[in-house]
Design a protein around this motif. Structure first.
Motif, mmCIF file in Angstrom:
data_model
loop_
_atom_site.group_PDB
_atom_site.id
_atom_site.type_symbol
_atom_site.label_atom_id
_atom_site.label_comp_id
_atom_site.label_asym_id
_atom_site.label_seq_id
_atom_site.Cartn_x
_atom_site.Cartn_y
_atom_site.Cartn_z
ATOM 1 N N SER A 165 0.845 -1.185 0.000
ATOM 2 C CA SER A 165 0.000 0.000 0.000
ATOM 3 C C SER A 165 0.882 1.237 0.000
ATOM 4 C CB SER A 165 -0.925 0.019 1.222
ATOM 5 O OG SER A 165 -1.694 1.204 1.260
ATOM 6 N N SER A 166 0.417 2.304 -0.636
ATOM 7 C CA SER A 166 1.190 3.546 -0.675
ATOM 8 C C SER A 166 1.035 4.308 0.638
ATOM 9 C CB SER A 166 0.764 4.405 -1.859
ATOM 10 O OG SER A 166 1.028 3.749 -3.073
ATOM 11 N N SER A 167 -0.165 4.787 0.915
ATOM 12 C CA SER A 167 -0.394 5.554 2.148
ATOM 13 C C SER A 167 -1.399 4.894 3.077
ATOM 14 C CB SER A 167 -0.869 6.972 1.800
ATOM 15 O OG SER A 167 -2.053 6.923 1.019
ATOM 16 N N GLY A 168 -1.957 3.768 2.666
ATOM 17 C CA GLY A 168 -2.900 3.073 3.518
ATOM 18 C C GLY A 168 -2.210 2.189 4.539
ATOM 19 N N LEU A 183 5.236 -7.649 3.135
ATOM 20 C CA LEU A 183 4.345 -6.526 3.413
ATOM 21 C C LEU A 183 5.121 -5.230 3.238
ATOM 22 C CD1 LEU A 183 2.848 -7.962 6.717
ATOM 23 C CD2 LEU A 183 1.893 -8.219 4.425
ATOM 24 N N SER A 184 4.515 -4.239 2.592
ATOM 25 C CA SER A 184 5.208 -2.965 2.389
ATOM 26 C C SER A 184 4.208 -1.828 2.356
ATOM 27 C CB SER A 184 6.027 -2.993 1.090
ATOM 28 O OG SER A 184 5.182 -3.120 -0.026
ATOM 29 N N SER A 185 4.636 -0.681 2.909
ATOM 30 C CA SER A 185 3.827 0.527 2.895
ATOM 31 C C SER A 185 4.754 1.732 2.919
ATOM 32 C CB SER A 185 2.876 0.567 4.100
ATOM 33 O OG SER A 185 2.153 1.791 4.131
ATOM 34 N N SER A 186 4.359 2.811 2.242
ATOM 35 C CA SER A 186 5.189 4.018 2.238
ATOM 36 C C SER A 186 4.975 4.822 3.513
ATOM 37 C CB SER A 186 4.884 4.868 1.003
ATOM 38 O OG SER A 186 5.230 4.174 -0.173
ATOM 39 N N SER A 187 3.781 5.342 3.706
ATOM 40 C CA SER A 187 3.510 6.154 4.895
ATOM 41 C C SER A 187 2.483 5.527 5.823
ATOM 42 C CB SER A 187 3.031 7.554 4.476
ATOM 43 O OG SER A 187 1.872 7.465 3.665
ATOM 44 N N GLY A 188 1.904 4.419 5.419
ATOM 45 C CA GLY A 188 0.920 3.772 6.281
ATOM 46 C C GLY A 188 1.566 2.895 7.328
ATOM 47 N N SER A 205 8.505 -0.302 5.726
ATOM 48 C CA SER A 205 7.740 0.932 5.712
ATOM 49 C C SER A 205 8.700 2.114 5.725
ATOM 50 C CB SER A 205 6.801 1.014 6.923
ATOM 51 O OG SER A 205 6.120 2.249 6.948
ATOM 52 N N SER A 206 8.318 3.196 5.064
ATOM 53 C CA SER A 206 9.168 4.391 5.051
ATOM 54 C C SER A 206 8.949 5.214 6.310
ATOM 55 C CB SER A 206 8.896 5.229 3.800
ATOM 56 O OG SER A 206 9.251 4.515 2.639
ATOM 57 N N SER A 207 7.779 5.842 6.429
ATOM 58 C CA SER A 207 7.514 6.686 7.590
ATOM 59 C C SER A 207 6.458 6.100 8.522
ATOM 60 C CB SER A 207 7.070 8.082 7.137
ATOM 61 O OG SER A 207 5.923 7.996 6.313
ATOM 62 N N GLY A 208 5.840 5.012 8.125
ATOM 63 C CA GLY A 208 4.840 4.394 8.991
ATOM 64 C C GLY A 208 5.461 3.482 10.029
ATOM 65 N N ASP A 209 4.755 3.289 11.149
ATOM 66 C CA ASP A 209 5.228 2.410 12.211
ATOM 67 C C ASP A 209 4.945 0.947 11.859
ATOM 68 O OD1 ASP A 209 5.902 4.692 13.588
ATOM 69 O OD2 ASP A 209 4.089 4.708 14.820
ATOM 70 N N ILE A 210 5.735 0.054 12.464
ATOM 71 C CA ILE A 210 5.540 -1.385 12.310
ATOM 72 C C ILE A 210 5.359 -1.996 13.693
ATOM 73 C CG2 ILE A 210 6.531 -3.560 11.502
ATOM 74 C CD1 ILE A 210 8.140 -2.024 9.469
ATOM 75 N N CYS A 211 4.273 -2.730 13.862
ATOM 76 C CA CYS A 211 3.986 -3.371 15.148
ATOM 77 C C CYS A 211 3.684 -4.849 14.902
ATOM 78 C CB CYS A 211 2.798 -2.686 15.827
ATOM 79 S SG CYS A 211 2.323 -3.425 17.403
#
Length: 339
Positions: A165-168, A183-188, A205-211
């Motif tokens: 996802s890009s921002s989701g 799994l990958s996301s830019s800002s999500g 992920s770029s700027s999103g958190d990973i939990c």
């Protein structure tokens, strides 16, 4: 009325006429553009539809909703058929195709025009793409989303899982994956709970958190982010753990790792609580590293190197495992629980 006043009035009338003509020509020129603007009032342009097929016909699933901002929700059920609930409008549609190999493809049909305006003055139909899958799926699942969230729950995937996802946001709850998970996301954000993965698990992920919480990872685990934080808690990891971030923090709590562990950060801090692994490698530039490790310090050999940071490590001098710590200006304080 003076001549100057008459002249000014006439000039104003001329400008008024010219302005009106300009407005009319402009509206005429962009009339088609406004016709494509898709102004939504109270959601009347959307219509929810359904699609279903017997479970035995399905082997794998591919969803491409990158062009729309719709959320994707996939839920595992006990039913013996697959059901898809989706919405379409004059400007948005889906193409659903099942080939002879049992591969089901769901993709955006007609792409939205480059000019899109949404005005919602009332309660309208949710545009969420809902997929109800039989819990047991033999093949792969591949998902692609733009700004919409992706939510998976209650699935047993016999193949691999790929979701981007890009921002989701990406949310996985109580899922089992037999092969590789990517799994990958830019800002999500990426939130993973109650997973059981047999192959390698990668989350980026770029700027999103990973939990990642309350999960069992039978293969290697790789987590990468730029500025987002990474939190892992209550995990059993059969393979190697790798976590890397630039400015985000790394938080590890209650981890049992049968393989090695590598943690790398530039300016983000690393905090550990009750973490056990074999060989451990810590690398930080300016971030601090602190916490509690499980195990007997007599089994570990501690190697450290620092330019200006303060380092405090247990006094172990064993040969079974190795703990390596390298930092430039960050402080390091690690201790073995109970010692």
């Amino acid at each position: 009325m003076k001549k100057s006043e008459k002249f000014a009035l006439g000039l104003a009338l001329i400008f008024l006429v010219l302005g009106s003509l300009l407005c009319i020509s402009t509206v005429h020129a962009v009339g088609k553009l406004w016709d494509r603007a898709n102004i939504l009032i109270s959601g009347q342009d959307y219509q929810r539809k359904e699609y279903s097929l017997p479970a035995e016909q399905l082997q794998s699933l591919l969803v491409d909703a990158d062009s729309y901002g719709h959320d994707i929700r996939i839920s595992g059920t006990d039913a013996q058929e697959l059901k898809i609930s989706y919405v379409e409008s004059k400007k948005e549609s889906y193409e659903i195709d099942l080939n002879e190999k049992g591969e089901l493809r769901i993709s955006c049909g007609k792409k939205r025009s480059w000019f899109y305006f949404s005005l919602n003055l009332g309660q309208r139909e949710s545009t969420e793409l809902r997929i109800f899958l039989p819990k047991e799926l033999a093949g792969d699942i591949s998902l692609q989303s733009g700004s919409g969230d992706v939510n998976l729950s209650g699935l047993n995937i016999g193949g691999s899982l790929s979701a981007a996802s890009s921002s989701g946001n990406l949310l996985l709850q109580d899922c089992r994956v037999q092969q590789k998970t990517e799994l990958s996301s830019s800002s999500g954000e990426i939130d993973l709970h109650g997973l059981d993965t047999r192959g390698k698990l990668e989350a980026r992920s770029s700027s999103g958190d990973i939990c990642l919480e309350n999960s069992k990872i039978s293969g290697p685990l790789l987590l990468e982010s730029s500025s987002g934080e990474q939190q892992v808690e209550n995990l059993q990891i059969e393979g190697m753990l790798q976590m890397e971030t630039t400015s985000g923090e790394l938080e590890l709590d209650t981890l049992q790792i049968k393989g090695d562990m590598q943690l790398k950060t530039t300016s983000g801090d690393v905090e550990l609580e009750e973490v056990s692994a074999q060989n451990m490698d810590f690398h930080s530039t300016s971030g601090d590293i602190s916490g509690t490790l499980l195990g007997d310090p007599a089994d570990y050999n501690f190697n450290s190197r620092s330019t200006s940071g303060s380092i405090r490590l247990p006094a172990g001098n064993g040969s079974l495992y190795t703990v390596r710590v390298k930092t430039t200006s960050g402080d390091v304080h690690l201790q073995m629980q109970g010692w």
